[in-house]
Design a protein around this motif. Structure first.
Motif, short mmCIF file in Angstrom:
data_model
loop_
_atom_site.label_atom_id
_atom_site.label_comp_id
_atom_site.label_asym_id
_atom_site.label_seq_id
_atom_site.Cartn_x
_atom_site.Cartn_y
_atom_site.Cartn_z
N GLY A 165 -7.01 55.79 -57.03
CA GLY A 165 -7.62 55.15 -58.19
C GLY A 165 -9.03 54.65 -57.92
N PHE A 166 -9.44 53.71 -58.76
CA PHE A 166 -10.79 53.14 -58.69
C PHE A 166 -10.66 51.64 -58.44
CE2 PHE A 166 -10.96 56.94 -61.30
CZ PHE A 166 -11.99 57.65 -60.70
N PRO A 167 -10.69 51.23 -57.17
CA PRO A 167 -10.49 49.81 -56.86
C PRO A 167 -11.69 48.96 -57.26
CG PRO A 167 -11.00 51.04 -54.85
CD PRO A 167 -10.86 52.05 -55.95
N ILE A 168 -11.39 47.82 -57.84
CA ILE A 168 -12.41 46.81 -58.15
C ILE A 168 -12.00 45.57 -57.34
CG2 ILE A 168 -13.61 45.51 -59.95
CD1 ILE A 168 -14.01 48.47 -60.29
N PHE A 169 -12.58 45.41 -56.17
CA PHE A 169 -12.03 44.49 -55.19
C PHE A 169 -12.12 43.02 -55.62
CE2 PHE A 169 -13.04 48.29 -52.62
CZ PHE A 169 -11.75 48.56 -52.17
N HIS A 170 -13.18 42.64 -56.30
CA HIS A 170 -13.28 41.23 -56.69
C HIS A 170 -12.21 40.88 -57.72
CE1 HIS A 170 -15.29 41.91 -60.64
NE2 HIS A 170 -15.85 42.92 -60.02
N GLU A 171 -11.85 41.83 -58.57
CA GLU A 171 -10.78 41.58 -59.53
C GLU A 171 -9.42 41.58 -58.84
OE1 GLU A 171 -10.19 41.27 -63.46
OE2 GLU A 171 -11.48 39.96 -62.32
N PHE A 172 -9.23 42.50 -57.90
CA PHE A 172 -7.98 42.52 -57.14
C PHE A 172 -7.80 41.20 -56.40
CE2 PHE A 172 -7.79 47.46 -56.58
CZ PHE A 172 -7.61 47.58 -57.95
N SER A 173 -8.87 40.71 -55.78
CA SER A 173 -8.79 39.45 -55.07
C SER A 173 -8.44 38.30 -56.01
CB SER A 173 -10.13 39.17 -54.38
OG SER A 173 -10.12 37.91 -53.74
N ARG A 174 -9.02 38.32 -57.19
CA ARG A 174 -8.78 37.24 -58.17
C ARG A 174 -7.31 37.15 -58.57
NH1 ARG A 174 -8.04 36.69 -63.51
NH2 ARG A 174 -8.36 38.89 -63.99
N VAL A 175 -6.68 38.30 -58.81
CA VAL A 175 -5.32 38.27 -59.37
C VAL A 175 -4.24 38.28 -58.29
CG1 VAL A 175 -6.11 39.36 -61.49
CG2 VAL A 175 -5.05 40.77 -59.71
N LEU A 176 -4.64 38.37 -57.01
CA LEU A 176 -3.67 38.32 -55.91
C LEU A 176 -3.49 36.88 -55.43
CD1 LEU A 176 -4.51 41.38 -53.63
CD2 LEU A 176 -2.32 40.94 -54.74
N THR A 177 -2.29 36.57 -54.97
CA THR A 177 -2.04 35.28 -54.33
C THR A 177 -2.87 35.19 -53.04
OG1 THR A 177 -0.15 36.25 -53.17
CG2 THR A 177 0.31 35.10 -55.23
N ASP A 178 -2.94 33.99 -52.47
CA ASP A 178 -3.80 33.76 -51.30
C ASP A 178 -3.48 34.68 -50.14
OD1 ASP A 178 -5.40 31.89 -52.50
OD2 ASP A 178 -4.29 30.16 -51.73
N SER A 179 -2.22 35.05 -49.98
CA SER A 179 -1.85 35.95 -48.88
C SER A 179 -1.44 37.33 -49.42
CB SER A 179 -0.69 35.36 -48.08
OG SER A 179 0.43 35.10 -48.93
N GLY A 180 -1.93 37.66 -50.62
CA GLY A 180 -1.53 38.90 -51.29
C GLY A 180 -1.97 40.15 -50.55
N LEU A 181 -1.26 41.25 -50.81
CA LEU A 181 -1.50 42.53 -50.15
C LEU A 181 -2.05 43.55 -51.12
CD1 LEU A 181 1.81 42.80 -48.10
CD2 LEU A 181 -0.46 42.38 -47.15
N LEU A 182 -2.91 44.43 -50.58
CA LEU A 182 -3.48 45.54 -51.34
C LEU A 182 -3.25 46.82 -50.56
CD1 LEU A 182 -5.39 46.96 -53.41
CD2 LEU A 182 -7.30 46.18 -51.98
N LEU A 183 -2.75 47.84 -51.25
CA LEU A 183 -2.61 49.17 -50.64
C LEU A 183 -3.57 50.14 -51.32
CD1 LEU A 183 -1.19 51.36 -48.90
CD2 LEU A 183 0.41 51.66 -50.80
N LEU A 184 -4.40 50.78 -50.52
CA LEU A 184 -5.24 51.89 -51.00
C LEU A 184 -4.65 53.19 -50.47
CD1 LEU A 184 -8.94 50.69 -50.47
CD2 LEU A 184 -7.48 50.45 -52.49
N VAL A 185 -4.36 54.12 -51.36
CA VAL A 185 -3.92 55.46 -50.98
C VAL A 185 -4.99 56.44 -51.44
CG1 VAL A 185 -2.18 57.25 -51.29
CG2 VAL A 185 -1.47 54.86 -51.11
N GLU A 186 -5.52 57.21 -50.50
CA GLU A 186 -6.63 58.13 -50.81
C GLU A 186 -6.44 59.46 -50.09
OE1 GLU A 186 -9.74 55.55 -49.35
OE2 GLU A 186 -10.32 55.03 -51.39
N SER A 187 -7.19 60.43 -50.52
CA SER A 187 -7.15 61.75 -49.88
C SER A 187 -7.81 61.72 -48.52
CB SER A 187 -7.87 62.78 -50.76
OG SER A 187 -7.29 62.82 -52.04
N GLY A 188 -7.22 62.43 -47.56
CA GLY A 188 -7.82 62.59 -46.24
C GLY A 188 -8.66 63.87 -46.17
N PRO A 189 -9.25 64.15 -45.01
CA PRO A 189 -10.19 65.26 -44.89
C PRO A 189 -9.60 66.63 -45.18
CG PRO A 189 -9.69 64.30 -42.74
CD PRO A 189 -9.14 63.37 -43.76
N ASP A 190 -8.31 66.84 -44.92
CA ASP A 190 -7.71 68.16 -45.11
C ASP A 190 -6.85 68.26 -46.37
OD1 ASP A 190 -8.84 69.27 -42.83
OD2 ASP A 190 -7.23 68.53 -41.54
#
Length: 281
Positions: A165-190
């Protein structure tokens, strides 16, 4: 279960409360629930185009491809890499850019089998994607909305998934709890390298995204998942192509050459990176 609770008005950020088949804020802004149970929290003034996100035909192609479970190993990789201390009853998860809901729906099934109680929310900017997603699982809250302005209050979620997807990190940080987790899944080189070699005269060097780190977050773990799958019809090949950026980027000649294929064996190369929100120090 689907709650559609603890959401914010996308116009003035006031709390939304349920009123029958609608959500309303104190200023009178009203958002009606669709027949399939989702709510559209993307007002006209927040749209960059009349019909943002994936089109109806792109969503149909994505659904046809994913429903055959070619990418199920990605679901398994998400769950096996998920930090165990956060996979607890009551965990609140947002799939930010959920598409037509395949991944969140499959994750939900596994967690139900494990008797992990969750509160799951899927958000996408495409109304066609959310319409399809809302027919998958009525226990998930489905929202039309934008990652650039998430229609939820601060510290609303424990975990955010952003899959291709298209991460917007400041928004993700805002809506996550203080110890919240974020997973980024992206395509690799192959990733889909066999298809790309047909589509393009040359393959550009792979550039790692966010190689300098992510503001407000620190990396917890990183891993690669590689597997192979075979598409055995032109329809399957076109469904896959339609859900990738290559449908727009590739040359006419390359796409015509792909149309001649009857089958193709492909490599899936996926990077999974878990981050934890930095505490307020």
């Amino acid at each position: 279960m689907s709650t559609l609770e603890n959401l914010s008005c996308p116009i003035d950020s006031l709390s939304l409360s349920r009123d029958g088949r609608s959500l309303k804020c104190e200023n009178g802004h009203t958002y009606d629930l669709a027949k399939t149970g989702y709510v559209n929290l993307l007002p006209v003034q927040n749209k960059r185009s009349k019909d943002p996100g994936d089109s109806k035909s792109m969503v149909a192609a994505r659904q046809a491809f994913l429903n055959q479970h070619f990418y199920y190993p990605i679901v398994e990789a998400i769950l096996s890499s998920w930090p165990k201390e956060s996979l607890i009853n009551g965990v609140r998860v947002l799939d930010a850019g959920c598409g037509e809901g395949y991944y969140l729906n499959e994750i939900s099934k596994v967690l139900q089998d494990r008797h992990v109680e969750t509160e799951l929310t899927g958000l996408d900017i495409s109304k066609w994607a959310i319409t399809a997603a809302s027919k998958r699982d009525k226990n998930i809250s489905w929202l039309v909305g934008s990652n650039a302005s998430l229609p939820t209050p601060d510290q609303r979620f424990d975990v955010i998934l952003c899959l291709f997807g298209f991460p917007i990190f400041h928004e993700f940080s805002r809506v996550l709890t203080d110890s919240g987790l974020l997973l980024l899944v992206e395509s690799g080189p192959d990733h889909l390298i066999e298809l790309r070699k047909i589509l393009y005269p040359q393959i550009h060097d792979y550039k790692q995204t966010h190689s300098d780190g992510v503001a407000d977050f620190e990396m917890v773990s990183e891993e690669t998942k590689t597997f192979h799958f075979t598409l055995n019809s032109q329809a399957e090949i076109q469904n896959l192509l339609s859900m990738t950026p290559h449908i727009h980027k590739a040359s006419y000649d390359g796409k015509e050459e792909v149309k001649q294929l009857e089958s193709i064996r492909l490599t899936a190369d996926i990077k999974l990176r878990w981050y934890q929100k930095k505490g307020n120090t």
